[in-house]
Scaffold this motif. Structure first.
Motif, mmCIF file in Angstrom:
data_model
loop_
_atom_site.group_PDB
_atom_site.id
_atom_site.type_symbol
_atom_site.label_atom_id
_atom_site.label_comp_id
_atom_site.label_asym_id
_atom_site.label_seq_id
_atom_site.Cartn_x
_atom_site.Cartn_y
_atom_site.Cartn_z
ATOM 1 N N CYS A 31 0.914 -1.257 0.206
ATOM 2 C CA CYS A 31 0.072 0.047 0.048
ATOM 3 C C CYS A 31 0.856 1.400 -0.130
ATOM 4 O O CYS A 31 0.463 2.211 -0.308
ATOM 5 C CB CYS A 31 -0.921 -0.240 1.206
ATOM 6 S SG CYS A 31 -0.144 0.344 2.650
ATOM 7 N N GLY A 32 2.110 1.083 0.543
ATOM 8 C CA GLY A 32 3.218 2.256 0.651
ATOM 9 C C GLY A 32 2.953 3.413 1.721
ATOM 10 O O GLY A 32 3.670 4.152 1.744
ATOM 11 N N ARG A 33 1.730 3.243 2.509
ATOM 12 C CA ARG A 33 1.404 3.906 3.573
ATOM 13 C C ARG A 33 1.386 3.372 4.862
ATOM 14 O O ARG A 33 1.538 4.418 5.757
ATOM 15 C CB ARG A 33 0.076 4.629 3.253
ATOM 16 C CG ARG A 33 0.043 5.323 1.871
ATOM 17 C CD ARG A 33 -1.413 5.959 1.581
ATOM 18 N NE ARG A 33 -1.472 6.596 0.465
ATOM 19 C CZ ARG A 33 -2.474 6.688 -0.467
ATOM 20 N NH1 ARG A 33 -3.670 6.397 0.001
ATOM 21 N NH2 ARG A 33 -2.409 7.276 -1.668
ATOM 22 N N CYS A 34 1.266 2.325 5.146
ATOM 23 C CA CYS A 34 1.162 1.605 6.309
ATOM 24 C C CYS A 34 2.556 1.747 7.019
ATOM 25 O O CYS A 34 3.575 2.064 6.460
ATOM 26 C CB CYS A 34 0.534 0.297 6.325
ATOM 27 S SG CYS A 34 1.638 -0.798 5.734
ATOM 28 N N CYS A 45 5.099 -0.561 5.373
ATOM 29 C CA CYS A 45 5.623 -0.072 3.929
ATOM 30 C C CYS A 45 6.485 1.123 4.390
ATOM 31 O O CYS A 45 7.338 1.092 3.592
ATOM 32 C CB CYS A 45 4.188 0.398 3.228
ATOM 33 S SG CYS A 45 3.570 -1.043 2.412
ATOM 34 N N CYS A 93 3.320 -5.612 4.733
ATOM 35 C CA CYS A 93 2.389 -4.705 4.557
ATOM 36 C C CYS A 93 1.063 -4.895 5.310
ATOM 37 O O CYS A 93 0.680 -5.970 5.465
ATOM 38 C CB CYS A 93 1.838 -4.558 2.966
ATOM 39 S SG CYS A 93 0.488 -3.200 2.841
ATOM 40 N N ASP A 94 0.916 -3.915 6.223
ATOM 41 C CA ASP A 94 -0.414 -3.996 7.035
ATOM 42 C C ASP A 94 -1.703 -4.237 6.353
ATOM 43 O O ASP A 94 -2.691 -4.624 7.080
ATOM 44 C CB ASP A 94 -0.448 -2.918 7.879
ATOM 45 C CG ASP A 94 0.855 -2.784 8.979
ATOM 46 O OD1 ASP A 94 1.682 -3.365 8.830
ATOM 47 O OD2 ASP A 94 0.771 -1.835 9.670
ATOM 48 N N ASN A 95 -1.640 -3.986 5.058
ATOM 49 C CA ASN A 95 -2.963 -4.013 4.358
ATOM 50 C C ASN A 95 -2.977 -5.314 3.753
ATOM 51 O O ASN A 95 -3.779 -5.785 2.877
ATOM 52 C CB ASN A 95 -2.522 -3.175 3.146
ATOM 53 C CG ASN A 95 -3.952 -2.660 2.172
ATOM 54 O OD1 ASN A 95 -5.063 -2.946 2.971
ATOM 55 N ND2 ASN A 95 -3.702 -2.407 1.315
HETATM 56 ZN ZN LIG Z 1 1.443 -1.215 3.587
#
Ligand SMILES: [Zn+2]
Ligand SMILES: NC(=O)c1ccc[n+]([C@@H]2O[C@H](COP(=O)([O-])OP(=O)(O)OC[C@H]3O[C@@H](n4cnc5c(N)ncnc54)[C@H](O)[C@@H]3O)[C@@H](O)[C@H]2O)c1
Ligand SMILES: [Zn+2]
Length: 366
Positions: A92-95, A98, A106-108
């Motif tokens: 996701c690039g944001r968690c 990431c 990734c937490d997603n």
């Molecule tokens: Zn992530």
């Protein structure tokens, strides 16, 4: 639209090919026309109930490649016609994971375990493994689970890179941190382990010992960087002693098909002071116990690492590995020793268990 896909309906049942209806891609989703799907051992863990019966039925397949057929609203950076690799962990690039540079965590990634139901079939909605389902001619996938790759790469090479190559190579290079001059043992040189051999060799290991009971695998391993090959962990013992001048291995990688508890103590016995055992193999999710000598672990300063995706960040590492392939440094074409029609997936997995292939792919053009 309609698609055909291979489903694991019940524990230990066969792969069943059914027809499904899938909806158009929604926001941030894309429709992929699958080109190749790799036959990774993890899909078999799903079918055999190792991740519990609760995940079934499932359209499996998490290793693969294809071409973008349609994009949903809000998709950025992907267009119709793009060549893509599947990524079995989304980025996701944001968690926090990431953001800290650990896209492999990734937490997603909730969809990894449960998958997302997008296939409407004879028994109702069926979830797709890792939210992808590469055992489907067409699949709707979140853009976070897709990595764009150069259109000059053969899509079968892209497919095997998306799980097996990245996971194996990364287990040696990123997780174990193999360095020039090291002695490395890779236990199990199938689709994943063979790439740990390639990674260890590329990182400059002096000795790369492949361990596999199947002769073809041992011979193959010696064509992609193994300096030695033996058929059992027991046989590896005296060889490691000799090659490491009695110090033991710097890194041992466990990449067998099923990481049963009995393998850990003999594998750790090969590890030298301050060395590590890296566990990449999966097993039954209810396996809670392994045997290890705790004083040996503490007083020899050894490490036990868990490896998911070989700590690869799919968006940077898949293109990086393909570049090494372009330069002739990483062997990918040679890894693909069989190609099957989707309808022959049961035969493909029979051959995997029989040790007949390094990596097999479903070729959707057949
Ligand atoms: Zn992530
Ligand atoms: N951690 C991750 O992110 C990740 C990703 C992909 C796959 N996996 C797991 O990695 C494992 C390997 O997958 P694969 O696709 O390479 O499977 P595979 O069946 O292609 O290869 C397994 C190899 O292990 C060998 N083997 C079996 N028992 C052995 C033993 N006792 N000693 C030495 N060798 C032995 C087999 O002959 C075979 O060559 C599976 O458990 C899979 O689920 C983990
Ligand atoms: Zn896999």
């Amino acid at each position: 639209m309609k698609t055909r896909a291979a489903v694991a309906y019940e524990v230990n049942g066969p792969w069943v090919i059914d027809e499904f209806e899938i909806e158009d891609p929604g926001p941030e989703e894309i429709l992929i026309k699958m080109a190749y799907a790799g036959l990774c051992h993890s899909d078999e863990h799903v079918r055999l109930g190792d991740f519990t019966e609760a995940v079934l039925p499932m359209v499996c397949g998490h290793e693969g490649s294809g071409v973008v057929e349609a994009v949903g609203p809000g998709v950025r950076g992907l267009a119709v016609g793009d060549h893509v690799a599947a990524s079995f962990i989304p980025s996701c690039g944001r968690c926090p994971s990431c953001a800290e540079g650990m896209q492999y965590l990734c937490d997603n990634g909730e969809e990894i375990q449960r998958g997302k139901a997008r296939h409407k079939g004879p028994t109702g909605m069926v979830r797709a493994m890792s939210g992808i389902g590469t055992f489907s001619e067409y699949s709707v996938v979140h853009e976070n689970s897709i990595v764009k790759v150069g259109d000059w790469y053969p899509l079968d090479a892209v497919a095997v890179t998306s799980c097996g190559v990245a996971t194996g190579w990364g287990s040696a290079v990123n997780v174990a941190g193999v360095k020039a001059g090291d002695t490395v043992v890779v236990i199990g040189t199938g689709g994943i382990g063979i790439n740990a051999v390639q990674g260890a060799a590329m990182a400059g290991a002096a000795n790369v010992i492949a361990v596999d009971p199947v002769e073809m695998k041992r011979e193959f391993a010696q064509t992609v960087g193994a300096t030695h090959a033996v058929s059992s962990i027991e046989e590896a013992g005296p060889l490691v002693e000799e090659l490491s001048w009695g110090r033991g291995a710097n890194s041992v990688l466990l990449t067998v098909g099923d990481a049963t508890s009995d393998l850990f103590a003999p594998a750790m016995a090969l590890v030298g002071k301050a060395g590590s055992l890296t566990l990449t193999s999966l097993s039954n999710v209810t396996q809670n116990e392994i045997t290890l000598n705790t004083v040996d672990l503490a007083m020899m300063g050894k490490h036990l690492h868990g490896s998911i995706y070989g700590y690869c960040n799919p968006r940077s590492d898949i293109p990086k590995l393909l570049r090494l392939y372009d330069q002739g440094k990483l062997k990918l074409d040679e890894l693909i020793t069989a190609r099957y029609k989707l309808d022959d997936i049961n035969e493909g997995y029979r051959a995997m268990h029989a040790g007949e292939n390094i990596r097999a792919v479903i070729d959707y053009s057949l």
